[in-house]
Write an enzyme that holds these catalytic residues in place. Structure first.
Site, PDB file in Angstrom:
ATOM      1  N   GLU A 171      -2.954 -38.242 -17.095  1.00 21.94           N
ATOM      2  CA  GLU A 171      -1.971 -37.406 -17.959  1.00 21.94           C
ATOM      3  C   GLU A 171      -1.070 -38.339 -18.505  1.00 21.94           C
ATOM      4  OE1 GLU A 171       0.792 -35.254 -15.450  1.00 21.94           O
ATOM      5  OE2 GLU A 171       0.355 -36.178 -13.848  1.00 21.94           O
ATOM      6  N   ARG A 213       5.639 -24.875  -6.310  1.00 21.11           N
ATOM      7  CA  ARG A 213       5.645 -26.490  -6.460  1.00 21.11           C
ATOM      8  C   ARG A 213       6.672 -27.069  -5.685  1.00 21.11           C
ATOM      9  NH1 ARG A 213       4.331 -28.118 -12.588  1.00 21.11           N
ATOM     10  NH2 ARG A 213       6.823 -27.818 -12.468  1.00 21.11           N
ATOM     11  N   LYS A 268       6.435 -33.169  -7.870  1.00 21.49           N
ATOM     12  CA  LYS A 268       7.423 -33.654  -8.790  1.00 21.49           C
ATOM     13  C   LYS A 268       8.478 -34.445  -8.249  1.00 21.49           C
ATOM     14  CE  LYS A 268       8.535 -31.296 -13.312  1.00 21.49           C
ATOM     15  NZ  LYS A 268       7.206 -31.877 -14.106  1.00 21.49           N
TER      16      LYS A 268
END
Ligand code: PLP
Length: 357
Positions: free
Chosen positions: A237, A99, A201
């Protein structure tokens, strides 16, 4: 004679069995500084080579550092836990590494390889071993950062990057009984938009949600649920965790197609639900109205693990979900299996566990 050593050593003495001397039962989620951090720099167009462990402390930055001026940075979060069998383990660190690589590409940064990332995470956990809480008391949260630290005035990728990992012990999220979340649906701010960076992120995703989050907390909510930015109809989310619902034993969660952060916990819970329990899991768009009619809802993330949602407030309607002492709940089942794999109580058939010692 060592007149000055007492204050130094008092924060560096080990208690029984080589643990740092802190009250493990009063651990919270805040930052508890530890002994070492891993740090490494590389120039643009170079590759990251081996970094080193240095004492935890402040870092020096140019005022023109890209991360300060233009937010060129991403982060990760993973945990090192100590088990009853004495092993110290990481959970799927390769997923965090992958990620980070994706996020680095999106933000025009070089990134460490998967092997390098895992090695650095292991080294950081090992160097701060005495801060890994006793079994059941929590874990050592590792926070990798990848930031543009080189100075740049005109908007462009930084000439230099820093990969850093620091660590802080945090308590286990679940107290006995589990603390269910009371969420409110955000109807003013969006978290992510089509073509944006919601799926990585990036540090730029988090300051913009502080406003909604603090406003919700002031009203007594735990956090907010974000809706999609195009129609305002579908759930996405929560600020730092993914969301699931259960209706008639079918588990559903929104698909991660760019505006939702693809959580490692989310992925693991989907696999556990399908492979350990044979549940049907759908990744599909979910209207907020549908979530309000679910049998159960829960959130997943490294920090919270798997946590039930107790209530959701949308506009003027509040729905409550049955959570307390519901040992039959899907959430409870998935949560206990997820924990048991990490604790070594269930065999790790999938190679998720990476030992650090
Ligand atoms: C980190 C994060 C998650 C959860 O990801 P995990 O890998 O499970 O910890 C979910 N949503 C957002 C916005 C996040 O930043």
């Amino acid at each position: 004679m060592a007149p000055t050593s007492s204050s130094f050593s008092s924060s560096h003495t080990n208690g029984e069995h080589g643990y740092a001397e802190i009250d493990w039962d009063s651990l919270g989620f805040g930052l508890t500084p530890t002994d070492y951090m891993y740090m490494l720099k590389c120039s643009k167009n170079e590759e990251f080579t081996n970094g080193k462990l240095i004492p935890y402390g402040n870092i020096e930055l140019s005022p023109a550092a890209a991360v300060l001026n233009y937010g060129q940075g991403i982060f990760e979060g993973l945990k090192a836990t100590r088990r009853k069998d004495g092993k110290m383990v990481l959970f799927r660190p390769n997923e965090n590494a992958l990620r980070m690589i994706k996020g680095a590409e999106r933000m025009c940064m070089p990134s460490p390889t998967v092997e390098h990332f895992i090695d650095a995470a292991k080294q950081t956990a090992r160097a701060n071993k005495r801060w890994i809480p006793p079994p059941g008391k929590g874990s050592l949260y590792l926070r990798p950062l990848l930031i543009g630290t080189g100075p740049i005035l005109g908007l462009a990728p930084a000439p230099e990057y820093t990969f850093l990992i620091y660590a802080s012990p945090v308590r286990a999220y679940f107290k006995e009984g589990g603390t269910a979340l009371n969420l409110v649906v955000e109807n003013e701010f969006d978290r992510a938009s089509r073509g944006g960076v919601g799926g990585v992120k990036s540090i730029t995703n988090y300051a913009p949600v502080l406003n909604a989050m603090t406003r919700a907390k002031k009203k007594g909510f735990s956090d907010v649920i974000y809706l999609d930015s195009i129609t305002g109809k579908y759930i996405e989310e929560v600020s730092t965790c993914n969301i699931f619902m259960v209706k008639d034993k079918i588990i559903s969660t929104p698909p991660t197609k760019g505006t939702i952060l693809p959580g490692v916990t989310r992925k693991s819970i989907i696999e556990i639900a399908r492979e350990y329990y044979g549940f049907k899991v759908e990744e599909r768009q979910i209207e907020i109205e549908e979530l309000m009619k679910a049998d159960e809802a829960f959130c997943t993330g490294t920090a919270v693990a798997v946590v039930p949602i107790g209530s959701i407030t949308y506009q003027d309607t509040r729905v409550e979900y049955q959570t307390t002492d519901n040992n039959d709940s899907v959430c409870k089942k998935l949560c206990s299996t997820y924990a048991a794999i990490q604790n070594g109580e269930i065999e790790d058939k999938k190679g998720w566990i990476v030992e650090i010692n």
